[in-house]
Design an enzyme around this catalytic site. Structure first.
Site, PDB file in Angstrom:
ATOM      1  N   ASP A 100       0.855  -1.176   0.000  1.00 55.58           N
ATOM      2  CA  ASP A 100       0.000   0.000   0.000  1.00 55.58           C
ATOM      3  C   ASP A 100       0.900   1.237   0.000  1.00 55.58           C
ATOM      4  O   ASP A 100       1.839   1.312   0.795  1.00 55.58           O
ATOM      5  CB  ASP A 100      -0.826  -0.012   1.308  1.00 55.58           C
ATOM      6  CG  ASP A 100      -2.259   0.377   1.092  1.00 55.58           C
ATOM      7  OD1 ASP A 100      -2.485   1.370   0.402  1.00 55.58           O
ATOM      8  OD2 ASP A 100      -3.144  -0.312   1.643  1.00 55.58           O
TER       9      ASP A 100
ATOM     10  N   ASP B 277      -3.306   4.504  -2.523  1.00 56.86           N
ATOM     11  CA  ASP B 277      -4.394   5.028  -1.721  1.00 56.86           C
ATOM     12  C   ASP B 277      -4.919   6.334  -2.342  1.00 56.86           C
ATOM     13  O   ASP B 277      -4.124   7.225  -2.683  1.00 56.86           O
ATOM     14  CB  ASP B 277      -3.806   5.321  -0.324  1.00 56.86           C
ATOM     15  CG  ASP B 277      -4.839   5.556   0.734  1.00 56.86           C
ATOM     16  OD1 ASP B 277      -5.574   4.623   1.056  1.00 56.86           O
ATOM     17  OD2 ASP B 277      -4.900   6.693   1.253  1.00 56.86           O
TER      18      ASP B 277
ATOM     19  N   GLU C  90      -6.781   3.049  -5.720  1.00 55.92           N
ATOM     20  CA  GLU C  90      -8.064   3.122  -5.021  1.00 55.92           C
ATOM     21  C   GLU C  90      -8.780   4.391  -5.463  1.00 55.92           C
ATOM     22  O   GLU C  90      -8.337   5.502  -5.150  1.00 55.92           O
ATOM     23  CB  GLU C  90      -7.860   3.168  -3.508  1.00 55.92           C
ATOM     24  CG  GLU C  90      -9.197   3.199  -2.775  1.00 55.92           C
ATOM     25  CD  GLU C  90      -9.161   3.885  -1.420  1.00 55.92           C
ATOM     26  OE1 GLU C  90     -10.044   3.601  -0.603  1.00 55.92           O
ATOM     27  OE2 GLU C  90      -8.269   4.720  -1.179  1.00 55.92           O
TER      28      GLU C  90
ATOM     29  N   HIS D  33     -10.995  -3.043   4.124  1.00 55.24           N
ATOM     30  CA  HIS D  33     -10.857  -2.579   5.505  1.00 55.24           C
ATOM     31  C   HIS D  33     -11.662  -1.312   5.808  1.00 55.24           C
ATOM     32  O   HIS D  33     -11.640  -0.835   6.945  1.00 55.24           O
ATOM     33  CB  HIS D  33      -9.374  -2.333   5.805  1.00 55.24           C
ATOM     34  CG  HIS D  33      -8.809  -1.214   4.975  1.00 55.24           C
ATOM     35  ND1 HIS D  33      -8.633  -1.317   3.614  1.00 55.24           N
ATOM     36  CD2 HIS D  33      -8.412   0.034   5.298  1.00 55.24           C
ATOM     37  CE1 HIS D  33      -8.163  -0.190   3.142  1.00 55.24           C
ATOM     38  NE2 HIS D  33      -8.011   0.655   4.142  1.00 55.24           N
ATOM     39  N   ASP D  34     -12.311  -0.749   4.810  1.00 53.96           N
ATOM     40  CA  ASP D  34     -13.089   0.480   5.026  1.00 53.96           C
ATOM     41  C   ASP D  34     -14.594   0.238   5.039  1.00 53.96           C
ATOM     42  O   ASP D  34     -15.358   1.170   5.298  1.00 53.96           O
ATOM     43  CB  ASP D  34     -12.795   1.500   3.912  1.00 53.96           C
ATOM     44  CG  ASP D  34     -11.375   2.037   3.968  1.00 53.96           C
ATOM     45  OD1 ASP D  34     -10.829   2.166   5.080  1.00 53.96           O
ATOM     46  OD2 ASP D  34     -10.821   2.326   2.887  1.00 53.96           O
TER      47      ASP D  34
HETATM   48  C1  GLC Z   1      -8.165   5.163   1.925  1.00 54.61           C
HETATM   49  C2  GLC Z   1      -7.914   4.048   2.893  1.00 54.61           C
HETATM   50  C3  GLC Z   1      -8.515   4.407   4.210  1.00 54.61           C
HETATM   51  C4  GLC Z   1      -7.843   5.677   4.705  1.00 54.61           C
HETATM   52  C5  GLC Z   1      -7.952   6.783   3.687  1.00 54.61           C
HETATM   53  C6  GLC Z   1      -7.018   7.904   3.997  1.00 54.61           C
HETATM   54  O1  GLC Z   1      -9.511   5.313   1.645  1.00 54.61           O
HETATM   55  O2  GLC Z   1      -8.417   2.845   2.384  1.00 54.61           O
HETATM   56  O3  GLC Z   1      -8.380   3.379   5.146  1.00 54.61           O
HETATM   57  O4  GLC Z   1      -8.441   6.085   5.896  1.00 54.61           O
HETATM   58  O5  GLC Z   1      -7.600   6.344   2.399  1.00 54.61           O
HETATM   59  O6  GLC Z   1      -5.681   7.492   3.824  1.00 54.61           O
END
Ligand code: GLC
Length: 562
Positions: A128, A235, A295, A353-354
């Site tokens: 990541d 991310d 993402e 995980h979100d």
């Molecule tokens: C992404 C991650 C999340 C994080 C956010 C800020 O959405 O998946 O867990 O809180 O970015 O980095």
């Protein structure tokens, strides 16, 4: 995938002499055909008793993930959520050293061992990278906030106030809101300026328009590639660039939170991003077999498709948003197929995980049966499947009492977004803390860990885990299931979602029963003209044999025509 080669000792691999340059089986198509497994390191396996998962724990469980035989899960790659030193305001998504390892998880030597051991099993490693922002305790930010004339003064997005309000209160430069609540600007007394943070104030946004920032982050990529990693998950990549003039976003009435009451025209998706992505991708592509996945930070499936490229995937979360309904999934898949087109390549994601876990979203009296249908869909739709640790045993969300919440974003959002619930430690077997840790787990474990755990499901041929193993290993020997073209099929029954995957030499027909009643079905002719042959059903451990004319409640069947 050739099991024997996968298990060959590292010394026999062509890369062994070159250091950890790549996995022994770097097939050029694996970014498309492989199954990716997300490990949330805090919650996977703890070996030192501090209650937090660690890299030695992950190494210990690599054989479970893929030992080269169908006794293991059989995944092809691990996406590892952040393992870098962090102030812990966003569970590692606030990085304070991009090239180090947080001692919570182990050492650089542990990481190097992980690369070697994963590659020895043909498992690739995807790290990541959190490049939109750093932690406010990153030395870059500490230096940047110290003074307007510091060497790194311009590494973050600093702005003078738009003016001063009553009592001399500085006014924010624009109307941007933080995704985690409140304004996206925090006033800094030393610089007498605001800095921008799309997420928490402890996560200041980097200034990608500064060539020195860009060079530093590209160097981070090169460092990890040099350490043998096979790819990256970026991310919120589409937020890297903001409009150069930081214009206020148009207001959109009706949203529940400040963030959703804006149209995000100027704080993400800027045209400059394409050129940056091209440079990042060229660096990653220097070695064959490497890939990335971005993402998408909110946005349509069409937007996701516009950013995707060969070997460079983009998550869209449209499937996560669907209710338990054959029609809803059929419609969502039709839309993403249209957006990506036959030459584009989507991802298939039901959990991460979100988000609340898929087994909880689809839960009910038949929750486990639904989890198997969902697994069949995840592994047979066109696109690279990403599964989330625990999904293979139907792990549910865990209710975390308010005073045990760890996720600061959850506390700040006053509970509307409780991500802790999907991050509970993995239950491995019987015994204290279901074999996760000998210490007190950092987060509450699921209450049913004594019965719902990996060991119990490994022994049960009818378990969700057994179904996942069969599915994943079947994908390997049936190319239509990985690279075949997608075509929705009509087999009858509003509760059935059916589709063909047409490959060059084989076609597969997938039947997913979403309903609780048995239904009659009529199968389409197979493309080859040969009879359909069932190779997997959720309702029996062995393939069902002759083509079915009925689908039992919550049954999923895969048929092939070769
Ligand atoms: C992404 C991650 C999340 C994080 C956010 C800020 O959405 O998946 O867990 O809180 O970015 O980095």
């Amino acid at each position: 995938m050739i099991p024997n080669q996968m298990r060959a000792p590292l010394a026999a691999s062509p890369h062994a002499q070159d250091g950890p340059a790549g996995p022994p089986l770097a097939g050029p198509e694996r970014w498309r055909t492989g199954v990716v497994y997300q490990v949330y390191p805090r919650s996977f396996r703890d070996t030192n008793g501090d209650g937090v998962g660690d890299l030695p724990g992950l190494i210990e469980r690599l054989d479970y993930l893929n030992d080269g035989t169908p006794h293991s899960l059989g995944i092809d790659a691990i996406w590892l959520s952040p393992i870098y030193p962090s102030a812990g305001f966003d569970s590692g998504y606030d990085v304070s050293d991009y090239t180090g390892i947080d001692p919570l998880f182990g050492s650089l030597a542990d990481f190097e061992r992980l690369v070697v051991e994963a590659h020895r099993r043909g498992i690739r490693l995807i790290l990541d990278q959190v490049f939109n922002h750093t932690s406010s305790s990153h030395p870059w930010f500490i230096e940047s906030r110290a003074s307007r004339s510091a060497a790194r003064a311009d590494w973050y997005i600093w702005r003078d106030p738009a003016g001063f309000g009553p009592g001399g209160r500085p006014l924010r430069p624009n109307n941007w809101a933080s995704f985690f609540g409140g304004p996206a600007w925090t006033w800094d007394e030393t610089r007498e300026q605001f800095y921008l943070h799309t997420f928490l104030p402890e996560q200041p946004d980097l200034n990608w328009r500064n060539p020195a920032v860009r060079a530093a982050l590209l160097d981070v990529i090169r460092t990890w590639l040099g350490r043998g990693v096979d790819g990256f998950r970026f991310d919120v990549f589409n937020a890297f660039y903001k409009h150069i003039d930081l214009l206020s976003n148009p207001v959109r009435p009706g949203g529940r939170r400040a963030y959703s009451r804006q149209v995000h025209l100027y704080d993400k998706n800027q045209p400059e991003l394409f050129e940056l992505l091209a440079e990042i991708r060229a660096i990653v592509d220097e070695q064959p077999g490497r890939m990335t996945v971005g993402e998408l930070f909110e946005g349509s499936v069409e937007l996701a498709a516009s950013y995707a490229a060969a070997r460079h995937l983009v998550f869209d979360f449209s499937l996560i948003q669907q209710p338990w309904s054959a029609r809803a999934f059929a419609r969502a898949v039709a839309q993403r197929e249209a957006a990506f087109g036959p030459d584009g390549w989507p991802t298939v994601v039901l959990s991460n995980h979100d988000q609340p876990r898929s087994a909880s979203r689809y839960d009910g009296p038949d929750g486990d049966a639904r989890a198997k249908v969902a697994a069949t869909m995840l592994m047979t739709l066109r696109g690279t499947p990403f599964m989330y640790y625990g999904e293979e045993i139907g792990l549910r969300d865990v209710e975390i009492p308010r005073d045990e919440i760890q996720d600061p974003a959850a506390r700040r959002s006053r509970g509307w977004w409780n991500r802790d619930q999907a991050r509970a430690p993995m239950p491995w077997g019987p015994g204290p803390n279901a074999g996760f840790s000998t210490g007190r787990p950092w987060l509450r474990m699921s209450a049913d860990g004594a019965s719902r755990n990996v060991a119990a499901q490994l022994d049960d041929p009818d378990s969700i885990l057994a179904h996942y193993r069969r599915l994943i290993w079947l994908r390997r020997s049936n190319p239509a299931l990985t690279t075949g073209a997608y075509e929705q099929a009509a087999v009858g029954g509003r509760t059935v979602f059916a589709y063909l995957r047409r490959g060059a030499t084989q076609a597969a027909l997938v039947l997913l029963g979403f309903g609780r009643r048995e239904v009659s079905i009529a199968l389409p002719d197979s493309p080859s003209g040969r009879p359909w042959r069932a190779i997997l059903s959720t309702h029996e451990p062995q393939p069902a044999g002759s083509p079915p004319s009925r689908l039992r409640p919550l049954e999923a069947i895969i048929l092939v025509d070769d």
